[in-house]
Design a protein around this motif. Structure first.
Motif, PDB file in Angstrom:
ATOM      1  N   ARG A  10      -3.482  -4.866  -8.540  1.00  0.00           N
ATOM      2  CA  ARG A  10      -3.122  -3.437  -8.643  1.00  0.00           C
ATOM      3  C   ARG A  10      -2.077  -3.055  -7.603  1.00  0.00           C
ATOM      4  O   ARG A  10      -1.157  -2.289  -7.887  1.00  0.00           O
ATOM      5  N   TYR A  11      -2.214  -3.597  -6.356  1.00  0.00           N
ATOM      6  CA  TYR A  11      -1.247  -3.270  -5.309  1.00  0.00           C
ATOM      7  C   TYR A  11       0.148  -3.755  -5.692  1.00  0.00           C
ATOM      8  O   TYR A  11       1.129  -3.000  -5.606  1.00  0.00           O
ATOM      9  N   LEU A  12       0.252  -5.039  -6.094  1.00  0.00           N
ATOM     10  CA  LEU A  12       1.562  -5.614  -6.397  1.00  0.00           C
ATOM     11  C   LEU A  12       2.073  -5.182  -7.765  1.00  0.00           C
ATOM     12  O   LEU A  12       3.246  -5.401  -8.075  1.00  0.00           O
ATOM     13  N   GLY A  13       1.195  -4.594  -8.590  1.00  0.00           N
ATOM     14  CA  GLY A  13       1.638  -4.059  -9.871  1.00  0.00           C
ATOM     15  C   GLY A  13       2.141  -2.633  -9.787  1.00  0.00           C
ATOM     16  O   GLY A  13       2.675  -2.099 -10.754  1.00  0.00           O
ATOM     17  N   GLY A  14       1.957  -1.984  -8.621  1.00  0.00           N
ATOM     18  CA  GLY A  14       2.460  -0.629  -8.440  1.00  0.00           C
ATOM     19  C   GLY A  14       1.557   0.450  -8.988  1.00  0.00           C
ATOM     20  O   GLY A  14       1.937   1.611  -8.992  1.00  0.00           O
ATOM     21  N   THR A  15       0.326   0.088  -9.444  1.00  0.00           N
ATOM     22  CA  THR A  15      -0.566   1.107  -9.995  1.00  0.00           C
ATOM     23  C   THR A  15      -1.384   1.808  -8.914  1.00  0.00           C
ATOM     24  O   THR A  15      -1.821   2.937  -9.122  1.00  0.00           O
ATOM     25  N   VAL A  16      -1.596   1.159  -7.780  1.00  0.00           N
ATOM     26  CA  VAL A  16      -2.367   1.736  -6.680  1.00  0.00           C
ATOM     27  C   VAL A  16      -1.607   1.462  -5.379  1.00  0.00           C
ATOM     28  O   VAL A  16      -1.127   0.340  -5.180  1.00  0.00           O
ATOM     29  N   LEU A  17      -1.498   2.479  -4.531  1.00  0.00           N
ATOM     30  CA  LEU A  17      -0.849   2.292  -3.235  1.00  0.00           C
ATOM     31  C   LEU A  17      -1.799   1.510  -2.323  1.00  0.00           C
ATOM     32  O   LEU A  17      -2.930   1.937  -2.098  1.00  0.00           O
ATOM     33  N   PRO A  18      -1.387   0.343  -1.792  1.00  0.00           N
ATOM     34  CA  PRO A  18      -2.290  -0.456  -0.962  1.00  0.00           C
ATOM     35  C   PRO A  18      -2.595   0.257   0.344  1.00  0.00           C
ATOM     36  O   PRO A  18      -1.777   1.004   0.870  1.00  0.00           O
ATOM     37  N   PRO A  19      -3.785   0.008   0.920  1.00  0.00           N
ATOM     38  CA  PRO A  19      -4.068   0.574   2.240  1.00  0.00           C
ATOM     39  C   PRO A  19      -3.197  -0.074   3.302  1.00  0.00           C
ATOM     40  O   PRO A  19      -2.673  -1.179   3.115  1.00  0.00           O
ATOM     41  N   GLN A  20      -3.043   0.624   4.414  1.00  0.00           N
ATOM     42  CA  GLN A  20      -2.183   0.110   5.483  1.00  0.00           C
ATOM     43  C   GLN A  20      -2.700  -1.219   6.024  1.00  0.00           C
ATOM     44  O   GLN A  20      -1.917  -2.104   6.384  1.00  0.00           O
ATOM     45  N   GLU A  21      -4.045  -1.401   6.060  1.00  0.00           N
ATOM     46  CA  GLU A  21      -4.598  -2.652   6.577  1.00  0.00           C
ATOM     47  C   GLU A  21      -4.205  -3.832   5.696  1.00  0.00           C
ATOM     48  O   GLU A  21      -3.951  -4.936   6.199  1.00  0.00           O
ATOM     49  N   ALA A  22      -4.141  -3.626   4.363  1.00  0.00           N
ATOM     50  CA  ALA A  22      -3.733  -4.713   3.475  1.00  0.00           C
ATOM     51  C   ALA A  22      -2.265  -5.077   3.685  1.00  0.00           C
ATOM     52  O   ALA A  22      -1.882  -6.253   3.652  1.00  0.00           O
ATOM     53  N   VAL A  23      -1.431  -4.059   3.913  1.00  0.00           N
ATOM     54  CA  VAL A  23      -0.005  -4.314   4.180  1.00  0.00           C
ATOM     55  C   VAL A  23       0.162  -5.128   5.462  1.00  0.00           C
ATOM     56  O   VAL A  23       0.921  -6.105   5.519  1.00  0.00           O
ATOM     57  N   GLU A  24      -0.575  -4.739   6.515  1.00  0.00           N
ATOM     58  CA  GLU A  24      -0.479  -5.466   7.783  1.00  0.00           C
ATOM     59  C   GLU A  24      -1.004  -6.892   7.649  1.00  0.00           C
ATOM     60  O   GLU A  24      -0.460  -7.823   8.251  1.00  0.00           O
ATOM     61  N   ALA A  25      -2.083  -7.072   6.852  1.00  0.00           N
ATOM     62  CA  ALA A  25      -2.639  -8.414   6.671  1.00  0.00           C
ATOM     63  C   ALA A  25      -1.643  -9.334   5.967  1.00  0.00           C
ATOM     64  O   ALA A  25      -1.473 -10.498   6.339  1.00  0.00           O
ATOM     65  N   LEU A  26      -0.959  -8.832   4.929  1.00  0.00           N
ATOM     66  CA  LEU A  26       0.031  -9.651   4.225  1.00  0.00           C
ATOM     67  C   LEU A  26       1.197 -10.005   5.141  1.00  0.00           C
ATOM     68  O   LEU A  26       1.697 -11.136   5.125  1.00  0.00           O
TER      69      LEU A  26
END
Length: 292
Positions: free
Chosen positions: A49-65
């Motif tokens: 969902r995050y990489l498909g653009g349907t849901v904005l990822p949480p900031q913690e997921a962005v930092e983890a990636l």
């Protein structure tokens, strides 16, 4: 997730740029969705969902990636904050307003001769009336304002556009510096290793100091240990192997102490060149060839 899948058309500029940067980091690291979920703690469905653009990822997921791919999280976090602010500004609020619905009473049409008689009657008997008309109460009607289609003109667009340009510039500079750092074979590389926890303690750093010790090569990271390591492991033993792979002319990515896809590919390339079993694991024979 296929790279060619189009993003939703309703994504704003900053959210679209954030998703594209996350896709680029995932593709560059060659991580599968299952590996990405295992390393970040977020499920495979969530990353789809995050990489498909349907849901904005949480900031913690962005930092983890950013952490597991060795990227600078600062421009990604800036893009996430702007995208979150834009999303919050588009939330609609229903407003109920009362409005009276009184309608004028239709006047009866008078035929010829009737109007004059009624007017005369009204003049002759001014005190008589047919009676007061009943009052029609005002009925409140709920009006729901349509949802906002975007920020108010002149408030957010210029700020969001400026922030997107700044974040993109920082991201491009960080990527350029990372590429230059990876191309410097033979030079000491000090790269922050990915922390195991999200605590306040700073992550360990690994620096390659290539020297000859007892007739073999050493990077001075793991005190000469030849511990067997494989894909997914982390620590000083992995950093030692990464330094020696770089000395052999094979880039393992960054010297971060993480046995990821780039390090695995470098190990297999070295084993193939050395005539060893290409299993992607660093055992006694592989260590001996690296240090020889």
């Amino acid at each position: 997730m296929p790279r060619s899948k189009a993003l939703p058309a309703e994504l704003d500029a900053c959210a679209r740029q954030l998703v594209e940067e996350l896709r680029r980091l995932k593709d560059h690291s060659e991580l599968t969705m299952r590996q990405l979920a295992a390393k970040t703690g977020y499920s495979t469905k969530s990353w789809e969902r995050y990489l498909g653009g349907t849901v904005l990822p949480p900031q913690e997921a962005v930092e983890a990636l950013a952490r597991i791919t060795g990227a600078d999280p600062v421009p990604l976090v800036a893009l996430h904050e702007i995208a979150a602010d834009t999303r919050d500004s588009r939330r609609a609020k229903a407003v109920v307003r009362p409005q009276p619905t009184t309608q004028p009473q239709p006047q009866p049409q008078l035929g010829e001769g009737e109007g004059e008689g009624e007017q005369k009657g009204e003049q002759e008997h001014p005190g008589e009336a047919a009676g007061p008309l009943p009052e029609i109460p005002a009925t409140p009607v709920a009006l729901t304002e349509p949802p906002d289609t975007g920020p108010a003109p002149g408030r957010f667009p210029h700020l969001a556009l400026t922030a997107c340009v700044v974040a993109l510039t920082v991201a491009l500079l960080a990527a350029l510096l990372l590429m230059l750092r990876l191309d410097e074979d033979g030079a000491p590389a000090a790269v922050a290793a990915a922390p195991r926890t999200t605590g306040a303690s700073p992550p360990p750093t690994y620096t390659c100091h290539i020297t000859r010790v007892d007739g073999g090569w050493s990077a001075g990271v793991n005190k000469g240990r030849n511990t067997e390591i494989s894909y997914g492991e982390t620590g000083a033993d992995v950093a030692e192997a990464q330094c020696l792979l770089r000395r052999a002319g094979i880039s393992p990515g960054g010297i971060d102490g993480m046995f990821g896809p780039l390090t695995l590919r470098a190990v297999k390339t070295f084993q193939q060149r050395a005539g060893l079993d290409v299993d992607g694991m660093l055992g006694p024979r592989s260590w001996k060839a690296l240090r020889g």
